[in-house]
Scaffold this motif. Structure first.
Motif, short mmCIF file in Angstrom:
data_model
loop_
_atom_site.label_atom_id
_atom_site.label_comp_id
_atom_site.label_asym_id
_atom_site.label_seq_id
_atom_site.Cartn_x
_atom_site.Cartn_y
_atom_site.Cartn_z
N LEU A 1 42.79 37.81 38.03
CA LEU A 1 41.71 36.38 37.84
C LEU A 1 40.31 36.89 38.47
CD1 LEU A 1 41.80 33.62 36.57
CD2 LEU A 1 42.95 32.72 38.76
N LEU A 2 40.49 37.32 39.68
CA LEU A 2 39.14 37.57 40.45
C LEU A 2 38.11 38.40 39.72
CD1 LEU A 2 40.36 37.74 44.23
CD2 LEU A 2 39.07 36.03 43.14
N ALA A 3 38.92 39.64 39.08
CA ALA A 3 38.13 40.53 38.31
C ALA A 3 37.53 39.92 37.26
CB ALA A 3 39.03 41.52 38.12
N LEU A 4 38.02 39.02 36.44
CA LEU A 4 37.69 38.24 35.28
C LEU A 4 36.53 37.37 35.66
CD1 LEU A 4 40.89 37.27 33.37
CD2 LEU A 4 39.08 38.89 32.65
N GLY A 5 36.50 36.52 36.92
CA GLY A 5 35.52 35.66 37.46
C GLY A 5 34.43 36.65 37.84
N ARG A 6 34.44 37.60 38.52
CA ARG A 6 33.32 38.43 38.94
C ARG A 6 32.53 39.03 37.81
NH1 ARG A 6 32.54 42.87 43.44
NH2 ARG A 6 30.89 44.02 42.46
N GLN A 7 33.47 39.62 36.60
CA GLN A 7 32.56 40.04 35.36
C GLN A 7 31.75 38.80 34.75
OE1 GLN A 7 35.45 41.08 32.34
NE2 GLN A 7 33.86 42.39 31.24
N GLN A 8 32.53 37.70 34.66
CA GLN A 8 31.72 36.53 34.32
C GLN A 8 30.62 36.16 35.08
OE1 GLN A 8 34.24 33.12 33.83
NE2 GLN A 8 32.87 31.95 32.89
N ALA A 9 30.49 36.22 36.28
CA ALA A 9 29.43 36.08 37.17
C ALA A 9 28.59 37.16 37.05
CB ALA A 9 30.04 35.93 38.56
N GLU A 10 29.02 38.26 36.84
CA GLU A 10 27.52 39.29 36.82
C GLU A 10 26.90 39.36 35.55
OE1 GLU A 10 29.52 43.17 39.64
OE2 GLU A 10 30.41 42.73 36.98
N GLN A 11 27.54 38.78 34.47
CA GLN A 11 26.94 38.79 33.13
C GLN A 11 26.05 37.50 33.46
OE1 GLN A 11 30.14 37.73 30.65
NE2 GLN A 11 30.69 39.81 30.17
N LEU A 12 25.92 36.77 34.31
CA LEU A 12 24.95 35.69 34.66
C LEU A 12 23.97 36.17 35.67
CD1 LEU A 12 27.65 32.66 34.62
CD2 LEU A 12 25.69 32.95 32.95
N GLY A 13 24.17 37.14 35.91
CA GLY A 13 22.90 37.99 36.94
C GLY A 13 23.35 37.59 38.41
#
Length: 300
Positions: A59-71
């Protein structure tokens, strides 16, 4: 370089705040040591949309990926010192790197005190549990061992009687237990064993029981861990003058999550609330909303 906001802690509160602030298009960094309690649980079962569970790391990995896509920028480090600066806040890491920010969100969480039995770690969230609000349901009507210390373990055993009456409390550290709690354990028919645990029997993610120091074994497929004395990671917050409770949790405004110090917010388990994933996420979102409001107010 000065960030609009630095979030210290990349757990569920920190990540949710990062995603929200990224959607506001702010310049944000997350400083995280990647060792929080959310990395340890192998399966959360009480989250909407995941009825069969999802691991904390996934779940953390998915959240980090989502955040990185937002810069959002991610920095692996440990913040050891914080101070107020003329134009915001200055954070110093253990590897002697400094970062500046206009706003700060503290989402450093809590570190659980877990006994040094490595066999337990793969079982966390699957057959060994810590939080009764999150996972009491997982032991419903099943025999369950409570591995703990003193009053903390006794209270956990009593709490779990809501789900199961088949409980045994092992006071591994032989810490004192109040007479009132011992009487309640007896009234509930919960055996109390004051003896150190020699080893934990587990195979992959399946807890199978323990061996006591006298060589006797207790076979069981479920356990709760309750040793008390968890570390609330609010150390550098205190350096900024942030108001803390006696138990070191950070005091925040219930609506905005703002601390007693201007431009400093706190969210997640480091603040005083029920320590659950969903609540931490809500805290992070709420803090982000008010951080955004404060940032745009200064630019108008």
């Amino acid at each position: 370089m000065q960030y609009d906001c630095i979030i210290v802690g990349g757990g569920f509160a920190g990540l949710q705040a990062a995603i929200q602030l990224g959607r506001y298009r702010h310049n944000v960094a997350v400083i995280d040591a990647a060792e929080g309690r959310s990395t340890m649980c192998r399966s959360y079962h009480n989250l909407i949309g995941f009825p069969i569970g999802i691991g904390g790391a996934e779940l953390l990995a998915l959240g980090r990926q989502q955040a990185e896509q937002l810069g959002i920028h991610f920095i692996k480090a440990v913040v050891v010192r914080a101070e107020k600066a003329e134009d915001g806040l200055l954070l110093h890491t253990a590897d002697e790197v400094s970062f500046r920010c206009k706003r700060l969100l503290i989402a450093t969480g809590v570190k659980d005190r877990i006994p040094s039995f490595p066999e337990l770690i793969p079982c966390l969230g699957i057959s060994a549990y810590i939080c009764p609000d999150c996972d009491g349901y997982e032991v419903a009507d099943q025999q369950t061992l409570v591995l703990g210390a003193g009053n903390a373990g006794a209270r956990m055993a009593l709490t779990l009687t809501h789900w199961t009456s088949d409980l045994i409390y092992i006071n591994h550290e032989r810490s004192p237990v109040d007479r009132e709690l011992l009487d309640l354990l007896a009234d509930k028919g919960i055996p109390y064993i004051e003896q150190a645990i020699q080893s934990v029997n587990a195979e992959q993610a399946q807890f199978n029981g323990i061996v006591l120091e006298d060589g006797s074994t207790l076979a069981c497929e479920r356990c709760f861990v309750a040793f008390g004395g968890n570390e609330v990671r609010s150390g550098f917050a205190k350096q900024l003058g942030v108001e803390l409770m006696d138990n070191k949790h950070i005091i925040v405004d219930p609506r905005t999550k703002l601390t007693s110090v201007r431009n400093v917010w706190a969210a997640g388990d480091v603040a005083a609330h029920s320590e659950m994933v969903t609540i931490a996420m809500g805290d992070g979102s709420q803090a982000a909303i008010w951080i955004h409001k404060s940032l745009i107010a200064t630019s108008m």
